[in-house]
Design a protein around this motif. Structure first.
Motif, PDB file in Angstrom:
ATOM      1  N   GLY A  20       0.815  -1.200   0.000  1.00  0.00           N
ATOM      2  CA  GLY A  20       0.000   0.000   0.000  1.00  0.00           C
ATOM      3  C   GLY A  20       0.854   1.256   0.000  1.00  0.00           C
ATOM      4  O   GLY A  20       2.088   1.178  -0.066  1.00  0.00           O
ATOM      5  N   ILE A  21       0.177   2.411   0.048  1.00  0.00           N
ATOM      6  CA  ILE A  21       0.886   3.697   0.058  1.00  0.00           C
ATOM      7  C   ILE A  21       0.490   4.467   1.313  1.00  0.00           C
ATOM      8  O   ILE A  21      -0.691   4.473   1.702  1.00  0.00           O
ATOM      9  N   VAL A  22       1.479   5.111   1.953  1.00  0.00           N
ATOM     10  CA  VAL A  22       1.210   5.858   3.175  1.00  0.00           C
ATOM     11  C   VAL A  22       0.442   7.138   2.840  1.00  0.00           C
ATOM     12  O   VAL A  22       0.847   7.903   1.978  1.00  0.00           O
ATOM     13  N   LYS A  23      -0.684   7.311   3.519  1.00  0.00           N
ATOM     14  CA  LYS A  23      -1.523   8.486   3.275  1.00  0.00           C
ATOM     15  C   LYS A  23      -1.302   9.541   4.352  1.00  0.00           C
ATOM     16  O   LYS A  23      -1.234  10.729   4.082  1.00  0.00           O
ATOM     17  N   GLU A  24      -1.293   9.087   5.610  1.00  0.00           N
ATOM     18  CA  GLU A  24      -1.143  10.014   6.729  1.00  0.00           C
ATOM     19  C   GLU A  24      -0.258   9.387   7.781  1.00  0.00           C
ATOM     20  O   GLU A  24      -0.256   8.169   7.936  1.00  0.00           O
ATOM     21  N   CYS A  25       0.492  10.213   8.517  1.00  0.00           N
ATOM     22  CA  CYS A  25       1.274   9.699   9.631  1.00  0.00           C
ATOM     23  C   CYS A  25       0.923  10.490  10.871  1.00  0.00           C
ATOM     24  O   CYS A  25       0.791  11.709  10.822  1.00  0.00           O
ATOM     25  N   GLU A  26       0.736   9.782  12.002  1.00  0.00           N
ATOM     26  CA  GLU A  26       0.500  10.475  13.245  1.00  0.00           C
ATOM     27  C   GLU A  26       1.111   9.655  14.363  1.00  0.00           C
ATOM     28  O   GLU A  26       0.651   8.568  14.659  1.00  0.00           O
ATOM     29  N   ASN A  27       2.163  10.196  14.983  1.00  0.00           N
ATOM     30  CA  ASN A  27       2.939   9.435  15.961  1.00  0.00           C
ATOM     31  C   ASN A  27       3.311   8.074  15.363  1.00  0.00           C
ATOM     32  O   ASN A  27       3.918   8.003  14.322  1.00  0.00           O
ATOM     33  N   ASP A  28       2.905   6.982  16.067  1.00  0.00           N
ATOM     34  CA  ASP A  28       3.243   5.652  15.584  1.00  0.00           C
ATOM     35  C   ASP A  28       2.194   5.119  14.611  1.00  0.00           C
ATOM     36  O   ASP A  28       2.337   4.045  14.063  1.00  0.00           O
ATOM     37  N   VAL A  75      -2.487   1.414  10.640  1.00  0.00           N
ATOM     38  CA  VAL A  75      -1.462   0.464  11.061  1.00  0.00           C
ATOM     39  C   VAL A  75      -0.585   1.133  12.099  1.00  0.00           C
ATOM     40  O   VAL A  75      -0.288   2.317  11.987  1.00  0.00           O
ATOM     41  N   LYS A  76      -0.176   0.356  13.112  1.00  0.00           N
ATOM     42  CA  LYS A  76       0.753   0.901  14.100  1.00  0.00           C
ATOM     43  C   LYS A  76       2.153   0.389  13.785  1.00  0.00           C
ATOM     44  O   LYS A  76       2.346  -0.795  13.503  1.00  0.00           O
TER      45      LYS A  76
END
Lengths: 288, 353
Positions: free
Chosen positions: B244-252, B265-266
């Motif tokens: 897949g492709i990363v859409k958003e990141c927030e902390n872990d 996903v963590k």
């Protein structure tokens, strides 16, 4: 069920019966004839007469014949020892070759069998005679000063014997070594054995059946191969084999020849028996 | 402090043109049970043979208790091997087989007898002294092979797929027994297998091997739950691999889009928006729903089968990627060809390389 087993057994007997009959006629028959013959007497001029006697056996005890037996055994022993020393490593390392090289070596060993043994022995005359191929080669390389004059000596007969019987040792050691599981050798090394110790405790023990059958296959014939002594030994070397042949043909003394054969047979059987007793082998590679 | 028993440093090995080992490095602690796990031809047996001294590496160093033994002959190393085909000496009985190593070392006869007895007790074969190897079953041969190696009290015991030739039931039994023996004698075990269950059950650490490379070295827990790459994830416990492709990141927490759908996903990996990522999800971590919820992927059940007390369902995502879902017991809730929605908890999957 019991009935069925019985029937099966009788059928089995039928299938191997021809083998027994064949053995009886072609092995047992002549053997009985030979033993019977050895107790007969020779006729005045030709043939035999049915006078039962042990004279043929007592005659063997004359010093000249005892000496012949001793000489034959000596030659057979030296032949077997030499063949073992050459043939065992040969057969063993042959089993370690790649399949392709194994095939090539096998062909090299088999090729001489396609030519008559007599012709090959005459080849040895050319090599061994005074100023022959061997002498010229050795003198040319300045290894010897004069001709060795090997032909018609004990050494020549020994060379001929070793040459003729070596393949039997090589092949029986090879067949034994071929079946050897090489991981056993690695296991022995892994458990702390040196190469030499591994050879003594594992390799030799497991190739012993091949070695033993090789020894028997060379020892027994070397007692009787009269033509090698005749061709390469001139008339200087008299072996039991040649003696029997002479009594059979020129001597026209069939009963004495038969007695000599019986004694030879008993002695070789005794040797094999003792040999097996000493080495504790039950299964020899393919024979006995 | 734990001492290092065995070290492999930059070991390389080729046979002809094929490279079997590409620079492998490993430290094995004293008393550790370490397993090389990999499919056949991955170089695990070659590694073992190099440790035993039956093979010499092209380059690199083998250290046993800190001493360089790279070029030492096998009979001088205090390392013993249990061979895959047992390699029992057919012309010796059980007692002679086990006592072989001691006899070679010229240990006193009564002492040999005593130690052989102890070894036989250890592998539960007392009373079999006079049997010949040909009179033993596969499992018994295996025990004799183990006893023959252990009786020498090696620093390291190498086991080359020792249970490979045994049937499943016997294998399970021997696994437990081997572990018991190892605990009792405290010898460092280096074990080879292609069976991931065996590796997970027995090992302190597992080395996952592929094509002459150590893919991951770790405890069974780490290997199973934190595989470093998709190979390890699929080889051990056959995880599902999704890209897949990363859409958003927030902390872990990372939101990954797969096709048109998104899932959270963590991870403790450093990723940034737009990265291509690979996720490994264990089949038992996947939840199934009959209707669409948040954080779900649409799928169709293509096959159902029941094996080993588990219901296995093969699903197809909208882009035809296959996903396997497992459940304990019979599960009749969903039918074949039914459209379902799958999801997993953020920590139910790992991002792998």
């Amino acid at each position: 069920m019991e009935n069925f087993k019985k029937r099966k057994k009788s059928k089995l007997w039928l299938t191997i019966a021809p083998l027994y009959i064949f053995t009886l006629i072609f092995v047992g028959g002549p053997l009985i004839y030979m033993v019977a013959l050895s107790f007969m007497s020779r006729a005045e001029v030709w043939g035999i007469v049915a006078d039962v006697t042990v004279e043929n056996y007592t005659k063997i005890l004359e010093p000249i014949y005892i000496e012949t037996f001793v000489q034959s055994f000596k030659l057979a022993f030296s032949t077997t020892i030499l063949i073992t020393l050459i043939g065992y490593p040969f057969g063993y390392f042959m089993a370690k070759l790649s399949p392709q090289w194994k095939k090539r070596m096998m062909i090299l060993i088999m090729i001489p069998f396609w030519t008559s043994a007599l012709i090959r022995l005459y080849g040895w005359i050319i090599i061994l005679q005074s100023n022959g191929v061997l002498d010229k080669l050795l003198m040319g390389l300045h290894i010897t000063d004069g001709p060795l004059k090997l032909l018609y000596t004990y050494t020549a007969v020994l060379i001929g014997m070793v040459y003729s019987l070596l393949p039997f040792m090589i092949l029986s050691v090879y067949s034994s070594a071929e079946k050897l599981d090489w991981s056993l050798i690695e296991a022995a090394r892994d458990l702390g054995a040196t190469r030499w110790k591994t050879f003594l405790t594992v390799t030799l023990k497991l190739t012993l059946p091949g070695l033993l059958s090789g020894v028997i296959l060379t020892f027994v014939p070397s007692m009787g191969l009269f033509f090698i002594a005749d061709i390469l030994g001139g008339n200087k070397i008299v072996l039991v084999g040649s003696l029997i042949q002479d009594q059979m043909t020129k001597g026209r003394n069939w009963p004495f020849a038969a007695a000599l054969s019986v004694v030879l047979m008993i002695m070789t059987s005794l040797m094999i028996y003792l040999y097996r007793k000493i080495t504790h082998t039950k299964d020899l590679e393919g024979i006995l | 402090m734990e001492t290092i028993m065995l070290q492999l440093q930059n070991i390389k090995k080729s046979f002809g043109n094929t490279t079997v080992l590409k620079e492998i490095n490993l430290d094995v602690k004293e008393g550790e049970f370490i397993t090389f796990l990999g499919s056949s031809g991955c170089g695990k047996t070659t590694t073992l043979r190099i440790i035993a001294g039956l093979e010499n590496p092209d380059s690199g160093v083998v250290l046993l208790e800190g001493k360089d033994v790279t070029n030492e002959e096998p009979h001088k190393r205090n390392v013993n091997t249990v061979f895959q085909n047992y390699a029992l000496f057919p012309h010796m009985n059980v007692e002679q087989n086990i006592g072989y190593g001691l006899k070679i070392k010229k240990v006193e006869k009564s002492q040999i007898k005593k130690q052989v007895q102890e070894a036989l007790e250890l592998v539960q074969l007392s009373g079999y002294e006079k049997r010949m190897p040909s009179e033993l079953s596969g499992g018994q041969k295996q025990r004799v092979a183990i006893a023959r190696a252990i009786v020498n009290r090696p620093k390291v015991l190498l086991l080359d797929e020792p249970l490979g030739a045994l049937d499943l039931q016997l294998r399970r039994q021997m696994q437990v027994e081997l572990k018991r023996i190892q605990k009792k004698v405290g010898i460092t075990f280096i074990y080879i297998t292609h069976d991931q269950e065996e590796a997970i059950n027995m090992s302190d650490r597992i080395v996952v091997m592929r094509d002459g490379v150590f893919e991951q070295i770790g405890t069974p827990n780490e290997i199973y739950n934190k595989p470093v790459n998709s190979f390890v994830a699929t080889f051990v416990g056959s995880a599902n691999i999704l890209k897949g492709i990363v859409k958003e990141c927030e902390n872990d927490y990372v939101k990954v889009s797969i096709n048109t759908e998104e899932i959270i996903v963590k991870t403790d990996k450093k990723v940034s928006v737009g990265d291509n990522v690979t996720m490994a999800v264990r089949s038992e971590n996947i939840e199934l729903y009959g209707e669409r919820k948040e954080n779900c992927l649409e799928a169709i059940i293509t096959e159902k089968s029941f094996a080993g007390g588990m219901m296995h369902m093969i699903l197809k995502l909208t882009d035809d990627t296959e996903v396997v879902v497992s459940r304990h017991g019979m599960n009749m809730e969903f039918e074949e060809q039914q459209k379902v929605y799958i999801s997993w908890k953020p920590d139910g999957c790992v991002l792998v390389d």
